[in-house]
Design a protein around this motif. Sequence first.
Motif, PDB file in Angstrom:
ATOM      1  N   SER A 153       0.895  -1.209   0.069  1.00 20.67           N
ATOM      2  CA  SER A 153       0.122  -0.027   0.072  1.00 20.67           C
ATOM      3  C   SER A 153       0.903   1.362  -0.103  1.00 20.67           C
ATOM      4  CB  SER A 153      -0.980   0.167   1.318  1.00 20.67           C
ATOM      5  OG  SER A 153      -0.270  -0.276   2.356  1.00 20.67           O
ATOM      6  N   ARG A 154       0.264   2.387  -0.496  1.00 19.90           N
ATOM      7  CA  ARG A 154       0.945   3.715  -0.670  1.00 19.90           C
ATOM      8  C   ARG A 154       0.495   4.542   0.454  1.00 19.90           C
ATOM      9  NH1 ARG A 154       2.804   5.366  -5.834  1.00 19.90           N
ATOM     10  NH2 ARG A 154       2.732   3.359  -7.277  1.00 19.90           N
ATOM     11  N   ILE A 155       1.238   5.129   1.052  1.00 17.62           N
ATOM     12  CA  ILE A 155       1.055   5.673   2.646  1.00 17.62           C
ATOM     13  C   ILE A 155       1.539   7.071   2.561  1.00 17.62           C
ATOM     14  CG2 ILE A 155       1.175   5.520   5.212  1.00 17.62           C
ATOM     15  CD1 ILE A 155      -0.082   3.177   4.269  1.00 17.62           C
ATOM     16  N   GLY A 156       0.831   8.150   3.279  1.00 17.37           N
ATOM     17  CA  GLY A 156       1.373   9.466   3.255  1.00 17.37           C
ATOM     18  C   GLY A 156       2.667   9.809   4.363  1.00 17.37           C
ATOM     19  N   ALA A 157       3.053  11.000   4.294  1.00 18.21           N
ATOM     20  CA  ALA A 157       3.943  11.415   4.983  1.00 18.21           C
ATOM     21  C   ALA A 157       4.243  10.929   6.653  1.00 18.21           C
ATOM     22  CB  ALA A 157       4.289  12.734   4.874  1.00 18.21           C
ATOM     23  N   LYS A 158       2.944  11.050   7.270  1.00 17.91           N
ATOM     24  CA  LYS A 158       2.730  10.683   8.536  1.00 17.91           C
ATOM     25  C   LYS A 158       3.701   9.448   8.874  1.00 17.91           C
ATOM     26  CE  LYS A 158      -0.769   8.916  11.312  1.00 17.91           C
ATOM     27  NZ  LYS A 158       0.111   8.099  12.039  1.00 17.91           N
ATOM     28  N   ASP A 159       3.531   8.345   8.108  1.00 22.91           N
ATOM     29  CA  ASP A 159       4.122   6.984   8.295  1.00 22.91           C
ATOM     30  C   ASP A 159       5.343   6.935   7.612  1.00 22.91           C
ATOM     31  OD1 ASP A 159       2.974   5.934  10.765  1.00 22.91           O
ATOM     32  OD2 ASP A 159       1.167   5.924   9.529  1.00 22.91           O
ATOM     33  N   ASN A 160       5.130   7.129   6.100  1.00 23.63           N
ATOM     34  CA  ASN A 160       6.460   6.940   5.344  1.00 23.63           C
ATOM     35  C   ASN A 160       7.274   8.043   4.838  1.00 23.63           C
ATOM     36  OD1 ASN A 160       4.608   4.474   5.479  1.00 23.63           O
ATOM     37  ND2 ASN A 160       5.686   3.966   3.722  1.00 23.63           N
ATOM     38  N   PHE A 161       7.248   8.983   5.556  1.00 24.78           N
ATOM     39  CA  PHE A 161       8.542  10.014   5.270  1.00 24.78           C
ATOM     40  C   PHE A 161       9.161  10.157   6.817  1.00 24.78           C
ATOM     41  CE2 PHE A 161      10.728  13.716   4.588  1.00 24.78           C
ATOM     42  CZ  PHE A 161      11.121  13.628   3.285  1.00 24.78           C
ATOM     43  N   TRP A 162      10.219   9.318   6.975  1.00 26.43           N
ATOM     44  CA  TRP A 162      10.779   9.289   8.178  1.00 26.43           C
ATOM     45  C   TRP A 162      11.906  10.468   8.515  1.00 26.43           C
ATOM     46  CZ3 TRP A 162      15.208   9.095  11.245  1.00 26.43           C
ATOM     47  CH2 TRP A 162      14.942   8.431  12.633  1.00 26.43           C
ATOM     48  N   GLN A 163      11.775  10.922  10.075  1.00 24.12           N
ATOM     49  CA  GLN A 163      12.745  11.893  10.282  1.00 24.12           C
ATOM     50  C   GLN A 163      12.953  11.811  11.563  1.00 24.12           C
ATOM     51  OE1 GLN A 163       9.673  14.709   8.831  1.00 24.12           O
ATOM     52  NE2 GLN A 163      10.113  15.916  10.606  1.00 24.12           N
ATOM     53  N   MET A 164      14.291  11.682  12.064  1.00 26.90           N
ATOM     54  CA  MET A 164      14.593  11.663  13.245  1.00 26.90           C
ATOM     55  C   MET A 164      14.183  12.606  14.451  1.00 26.90           C
ATOM     56  SD  MET A 164      18.794  12.639  13.265  1.00 26.90           S
ATOM     57  CE  MET A 164      18.799  13.546  14.980  1.00 26.90           C
ATOM     58  N   GLY A 165      14.014  13.906  13.996  1.00 27.90           N
ATOM     59  CA  GLY A 165      13.532  14.917  14.891  1.00 27.90           C
ATOM     60  C   GLY A 165      13.077  16.021  13.879  1.00 27.90           C
ATOM     61  N   ASP A 166      12.952  17.113  14.401  1.00 20.77           N
ATOM     62  CA  ASP A 166      12.420  18.305  13.572  1.00 20.77           C
ATOM     63  C   ASP A 166      13.245  18.867  12.565  1.00 20.77           C
ATOM     64  OD1 ASP A 166      10.031  18.351  15.038  1.00 20.77           O
ATOM     65  OD2 ASP A 166      10.599  19.424  16.506  1.00 20.77           O
ATOM     66  N   THR A 167      14.715  18.404  12.884  1.00 16.28           N
ATOM     67  CA  THR A 167      15.729  18.988  11.741  1.00 16.28           C
ATOM     68  C   THR A 167      16.513  17.496  11.719  1.00 16.28           C
ATOM     69  OG1 THR A 167      17.048  19.582  13.552  1.00 16.28           O
ATOM     70  CG2 THR A 167      15.844  21.461  12.622  1.00 16.28           C
ATOM     71  N   GLY A 168      17.305  17.694  10.389  1.00 17.94           N
ATOM     72  CA  GLY A 168      18.357  16.643  10.243  1.00 17.94           C
ATOM     73  C   GLY A 168      17.848  15.710   9.248  1.00 17.94           C
ATOM     74  N   PRO A 169      18.678  14.519   9.059  1.00 19.10           N
ATOM     75  CA  PRO A 169      18.381  13.834   7.701  1.00 19.10           C
ATOM     76  C   PRO A 169      17.047  13.089   7.825  1.00 19.10           C
ATOM     77  CG  PRO A 169      20.511  13.262   8.739  1.00 19.10           C
ATOM     78  CD  PRO A 169      19.764  14.273   9.569  1.00 19.10           C
ATOM     79  N   CYS A 170      16.472  13.210   6.618  1.00 22.17           N
ATOM     80  CA  CYS A 170      15.106  12.375   6.509  1.00 22.17           C
ATOM     81  C   CYS A 170      14.894  12.006   5.023  1.00 22.17           C
ATOM     82  CB  CYS A 170      14.114  13.454   6.756  1.00 22.17           C
ATOM     83  SG  CYS A 170      13.964  15.035   5.942  1.00 22.17           S
ATOM     84  N   GLY A 171      13.704  11.305   4.828  1.00 22.30           N
ATOM     85  CA  GLY A 171      13.476  11.068   3.449  1.00 22.30           C
ATOM     86  C   GLY A 171      12.227  10.089   3.417  1.00 22.30           C
ATOM     87  N   PRO A 172      11.875   9.715   2.177  1.00 19.77           N
ATOM     88  CA  PRO A 172      10.827   8.862   2.073  1.00 19.77           C
ATOM     89  C   PRO A 172      11.220   7.261   2.536  1.00 19.77           C
ATOM     90  CG  PRO A 172      11.773   9.058  -0.184  1.00 19.77           C
ATOM     91  CD  PRO A 172      12.625  10.246   1.061  1.00 19.77           C
ATOM     92  N   CYS A 173      10.148   6.443   3.010  1.00 17.70           N
ATOM     93  CA  CYS A 173      10.485   5.175   3.685  1.00 17.70           C
ATOM     94  C   CYS A 173       9.590   4.229   2.812  1.00 17.70           C
ATOM     95  CB  CYS A 173      10.823   5.161   4.771  1.00 17.70           C
ATOM     96  SG  CYS A 173       9.323   5.391   5.777  1.00 17.70           S
ATOM     97  N   THR A 174      10.013   2.784   2.946  1.00 15.08           N
ATOM     98  CA  THR A 174       9.230   1.848   2.679  1.00 15.08           C
ATOM     99  C   THR A 174       9.187   0.784   3.953  1.00 15.08           C
ATOM    100  OG1 THR A 174       9.008  -0.088   1.188  1.00 15.08           O
ATOM    101  CG2 THR A 174      11.125   0.623   1.531  1.00 15.08           C
ATOM    102  N   GLU A 175       8.216   0.363   4.133  1.00 18.42           N
ATOM    103  CA  GLU A 175       8.119  -0.540   5.658  1.00 18.42           C
ATOM    104  C   GLU A 175       7.828  -1.945   5.272  1.00 18.42           C
ATOM    105  OE1 GLU A 175       7.807   3.006   8.933  1.00 18.42           O
ATOM    106  OE2 GLU A 175       5.805   2.187   8.431  1.00 18.42           O
ATOM    107  N   ILE A 176       8.039  -2.721   6.140  1.00 21.01           N
ATOM    108  CA  ILE A 176       7.865  -4.098   5.878  1.00 21.01           C
ATOM    109  C   ILE A 176       7.000  -4.794   7.342  1.00 21.01           C
ATOM    110  CG2 ILE A 176       8.493  -6.725   5.710  1.00 21.01           C
ATOM    111  CD1 ILE A 176      11.107  -5.420   4.301  1.00 21.01           C
ATOM    112  N   PHE A 177       5.943  -5.281   6.928  1.00 21.65           N
ATOM    113  CA  PHE A 177       5.127  -5.671   8.050  1.00 21.65           C
ATOM    114  C   PHE A 177       4.937  -7.160   8.075  1.00 21.65           C
ATOM    115  CE2 PHE A 177       2.725  -1.708   9.635  1.00 21.65           C
ATOM    116  CZ  PHE A 177       3.418  -0.795   8.818  1.00 21.65           C
ATOM    117  N   TYR A 178       4.563  -7.778   9.352  1.00 22.31           N
ATOM    118  CA  TYR A 178       4.240  -9.132   9.358  1.00 22.31           C
ATOM    119  C   TYR A 178       3.187  -9.530  10.111  1.00 22.31           C
ATOM    120  CZ  TYR A 178       5.030 -14.081  10.778  1.00 22.31           C
ATOM    121  OH  TYR A 178       4.888 -15.425  10.787  1.00 22.31           O
TER     122      TYR A 178
END
Length: 462
Positions: A153-178
């Motif tokens: 499934s395609r998911i919005g930024a809340k879950d599939n755009f990862w960031q460590m904090g309010d600033t810093g490295p970040c980017g889109p992600c893909t997640e694996i579920f069981y």
Amino acid sequence: RNMTTAELREAFLGYFGQHGHQRVDSSSLVPHNDPTLLFTNAGMNQFKDVFLGQQDNGYTRATTSQRCVRAGGKHNDLDNVGYTARHHTFFEMLGNFSFGDYFKEEAINFAWTFLTEELQLPKDKLWVTVFEDDDEAADIWINKIGVNPERLSRIGAKDNFWQMGDTGPCGPCTEIFYDHGEHIWGGPPGTPEEDGDRYIEIWNLVFMQFNRQSDGSMEPLPKPSVDTGMGLERIAAILQGVHSNYEIDVFQDLIKHIANKLNVSDLEHASLRVIADHIRSCAFLISDGVLPSNEGRGYVLRRIIRRAVRHGNKLGAEAPFFYTLVGKLIEVMGSAAKELAPQQASVEKALKAEEEQFARTLDRGMALLNGALDNLAGDTLDGETVFKLYDTYGFPVDLTADVCRERNIKVDQDGFESHMAAQRARAQAANQFGTDYNEAIKVDGASEFCGYSKLEQTGLVQ
Ligand code: ATP
Ligand code: MG
Ligand code: MG
Ligand code: MG
């Protein structure tokens, strides 16, 4: 395959080691070089400057098992502990990293091969998500890996755009579920029931491409990179054929030990899980240099210790017990405790002191709180009582809220805040030039952590 948690940690590091990744030790839970971060919350933290292109470690691939704490700041799971099958305040994150070396296709391939070949997980139990605009990742999953499109499934930024904090490295992600099976409530990612515990996220692959600035804008990183994180306890649950993280070897050994100490016969009691979780975060935080205090990191630690002690009290503990769990913890954590082990005595001492101090007011505070709850009209505990518990009995607000939640009652956070503000004004009037310690307690309950720079300037953070 059935594997112990220790074997799994080793299998992961070994697999990525064989594929050219440098094995790097976990870093401290206290990110000394990063004032924007409360505690280390992901494997990528120690490589932040490498992603930013400001540091060169001499390798472009790395693998770690990183100890993490999520009990404040951007990632806060404290209130999930005892309620979900998958959240801890302290956990180990397995990760593989590419610093401008491989990107999406290889990252996805490594993860899939590790799960389905090394660990032999059945492919039809794995579900994946991609960031909504990431056609490239979707294409790799469906056309190169062969994942059934019904399980993507395609998911919005809340879950599939990862960031460590309010600033810093970040980017889109893909997640694996069981998928743990129909007998457990919950729906696949992207459905309204996804917060159930049937489909559990095990691995997040982040395509690090940007550096978020404090004004919110995003600068591209010098080189597209990869950061992944898989919860060791979550994957161990799968390999050990259990649903909850709290049922894996490490936790069961600890839980049985605590139950034995406290003479509790119901091994499923949620308070046992909470105490087992909290001894991990508290012991490791102290061995990484945090001490209980009234501000910043130390106050987060104090809150976790006090919550654990309150759960012990609920189970009938009559004497300080929390500090006595450190030895067993070291034993069950194996190689992950190599820095903790030599500090056992000092960690116990710090825990014991905090426990004894809180024990002096705990019973009276609980009597007050239970009395107030028994006589409550409505579903919200008033701010004045919450403040009195805080001010007189040393009950952090989240501890009071934790007790209330067990009885389906809320706390009046705003009412509490206004009592705090009034106290602050009184204190300021009394001492024009003193340090305003209450200012620093702001981490309490807040979801945003605004950085330590101010505290560090005032010398409040060690
Ligand atoms: P969730 O949605 O389940 O809260 P997350 O998306 O917040 O997880 P990430 O930030 O993607 O988690 O972290 C990477 C991995 O670390 C997750 O896929 C999961 O396996 C593990 N993980 C995250 N938070 C916790 C936690 N509190 N306790 C145990 N494992 C965790
Ligand atoms: Mg989370
Ligand atoms: Mg998630
Ligand atoms: Mg995630």
